[in-house]
Design an enzyme around this catalytic site. Structure first.
Site, PDB file in Angstrom:
ATOM      1  CE  LYS A  69      -4.249  -1.652  -0.343  1.00 35.09           C
ATOM      2  NZ  LYS A  69      -3.703  -3.056  -0.583  1.00 35.09           N
TER       3      LYS A  69
HETATM    4  C1  LIG Z   1      -9.947  -1.995  -1.571  1.00 37.62           C
HETATM    5  C2  LIG Z   1      -9.623  -2.932  -0.547  1.00 37.62           C
HETATM    6  N1  LIG Z   1     -10.050  -3.197   0.586  1.00 37.62           N
HETATM    7  C3  LIG Z   1      -9.539  -3.909   1.445  1.00 37.62           C
HETATM    8  C4  LIG Z   1      -8.470  -4.521   1.243  1.00 37.62           C
HETATM    9  C5  LIG Z   1      -7.707  -5.187   2.220  1.00 37.62           C
HETATM   10  O1  LIG Z   1      -6.601  -5.027   3.136  1.00 37.62           O
HETATM   11  P1  LIG Z   1      -5.443  -6.021   3.638  1.00 37.62           P
HETATM   12  O2  LIG Z   1      -4.756  -6.554   2.565  1.00 37.62           O
HETATM   13  O3  LIG Z   1      -4.764  -5.072   4.414  1.00 37.62           O
HETATM   14  O4  LIG Z   1      -6.217  -6.777   4.555  1.00 37.62           O
HETATM   15  C6  LIG Z   1      -7.614  -4.207   0.275  1.00 37.62           C
HETATM   16  C7  LIG Z   1      -6.129  -4.680   0.225  1.00 37.62           C
HETATM   17  O5  LIG Z   1      -5.523  -4.651  -0.985  1.00 37.62           O
HETATM   18  C8  LIG Z   1      -8.065  -3.323  -0.742  1.00 37.62           C
HETATM   19  O6  LIG Z   1      -7.352  -2.933  -1.852  1.00 37.62           O
END
Ligand SMILES: Cc1ncc(COP(=O)(O)O)c(C=O)c1O
Length: 408
Positions: free
Chosen positions: A199
């Site tokens: 990210k």
């Molecule tokens: C739009 C969106 N929501 C939720 C997530 C979930 O995040 P995490 O990977 O930290 O669990 C992501 C991760 O890529 C995402 O792009």
């Protein structure tokens, strides 16, 4: 802050990891020196280092909101937000079909039913698609601010307010983005962020929920730590008014995040600069039109997304870019993780254990979900990752390659 180029990778990642340096090392070392990796308690031993707490205070201040709870992932943040807002079994939640599948997983694991509504040319939930999807069971709407930019969030909020629906923003991909000067993630009752390894800024793994509501914050804070109310002097004697679980972040992860947060402005500035240069190079191609960004100034510029005239041409250009070695280009329509078209496991509700919604009356047949407006957009969409580490020469070469592919 000057950003040091650390290394260059071929995979398509958002950039926080590109700028790891002494700042991250120092913050992590602080934690290791104390030996306290737990975010709660051990007041003496931690020698004043409260990295998760520091991140939370800084992030909430930066977003112009009151409360932040740092947790183990963006997926956890979504689960926490749904739980804190009281969304669960028997509820329907309106979601877009273009997101990372985690948004849908969080709804399912809450025991609620995801109901899909169309996206528009912002590549996010279309406000016009919300009302037709509302039923007496609809409890919440979760727009996803995809690829660094925003949904028409004011319109979506107006609809939610009018209909009495809970607005939870998935801003996992849009840290640092805003609409008319207000941070994404602060329009709804709760906003969710991800700081996973790929990210804009990263904790290694991590996520956050933000809110301006003290009661929701308390519920989120408790839910993520087995229900602990964090009010007692002794952890063993703290109260537990709700059932929770463990979605905690470690101090080591939080420490990385503290350093990364200090670099966010510099990251955004560089991203915006690099994106502008690439976008300008595409302006002369009449077949290319750009994603609608309701507030250009608030774009975090992690991606440049654009449309080609039709599916065949989009596929041809995507293939051409790959063959020309332009890394970090996405044709989401064929992607297994970001668009509903390829989510067969979800559509068949294939799970390790029976999902609560299997028992839900009128559970929709997800195989039959049809989203013609979204298909028409996604089948023509390409996104290009914007990196920090490109040198001027690399950027120039990249643009030459892209122009070469589009000129064919
Ligand atoms: C739009 C969106 N929501 C939720 C997530 C979930 O995040 P995490 O990977 O930290 O669990 C992501 C991760 O890529 C995402 O792009």
């Amino acid at each position: 802050m000057a950003l040091t180029r650390r290394f260059f990778v071929q995979e398509a990642y958002m950039p926080g990891f590109e700028v790891f340096g002494d700042e991250e090392r120092k913050e992590v070392q602080d934690v290791l020196n104390t030996g306290v990796l737990f975010r709660y308690g051990f007041d003496q031993a931690r020698q004043g280092h409260w990295k998760a707490r520091q991140f939370e205070e800084t992030f909430a201040r930066r977003l112009g909101t009151s409360y932040c709870h740092l947790c183990s992932s963006g997926t956890a943040a979504l689960s926490i937000a749904l739980a804190a807002c009281g969304v669960g079994a028997g509820d329907e939640v309106i979601v877009p079909p273009f997101t990372f599948v985690a948004t849908i997983e969080a709804v399912l694991h809450a025991g609620a039913v995801p109901v899909f509504a169309e996206i528009d040319d912002t590549l996010c939930l279309d406000p016009n698609g919300i009302e037709p999807a509302v039923t007496p069971r609809t409890r919440a709407v979760v727009p996803v601010h995809m690829c660094g930019s925003m949904a028409k969030i004011e319109e979506i909020k107006r609809i939610c307010d009018r209909k009495g629906l809970i607005l939870i923003e998935d801003a996992c991909q849009s840290v640092g983005a805003s609409f008319k000067g207000k941070a994404l993630g602060t329009f709804g009752r709760m906003g969710c962020f991800s700081f996973d390894p790929v990210k804009t800024i990263t904790c290694g793994e991590g996520g956050a929920v933000v809110t301006s509501d003290k009661v929701l914050y308390a519920a989120a804070d408790a839910y993520a730590d087995h229900g602990h109310d964090h009010m007692g002097k002794d952890r063993g004697l703290e109260g537990h008014s709700i059932i929770g679980t463990n979605l905690r972040i470690s101090e080591l992860n939080a420490a990385v995040g503290v350093a990364q947060l200090g670099k966010l402005d510099a990251i955004l500035e560089k991203q915006r600069l690099n994106k502008k240069v690439i976008k300008e190079a595409l302006l002369s191609f009449s077949e290319v039109s750009f994603r609608n960004i309701p507030d250009q100034a608030g774009d975090s510029a992690t991606f440049l997304s654009f449309f080609l005239p039709d599916e065949a041409r989009a596929k041809e250009v995507a293939k051409g870019l790959g063959e020309a070695g332009v890394d970090g280009c996405f044709y989401w329509y064929d992607n297994n993780w970001h668009y509903i078209r390829r989510w067969d496991h979800f559509k068949s509700l294939s799970a390790a254990a029976r999902l609560a919604i299997k028992d839900f009356d009128n559970c929709p047949n997800f195989m039959k979900v049809r989203l013609p407006q979204s298909d028409a957009l996604m089948s023509r969409t390409l996104s290009m990752q914007i990196k920090l580490s490109w040198t001027e020469e690399e950027l120039k070469q990249r643009i030459e390659k892209i122009r070469g592919v589009l000129a064919r």
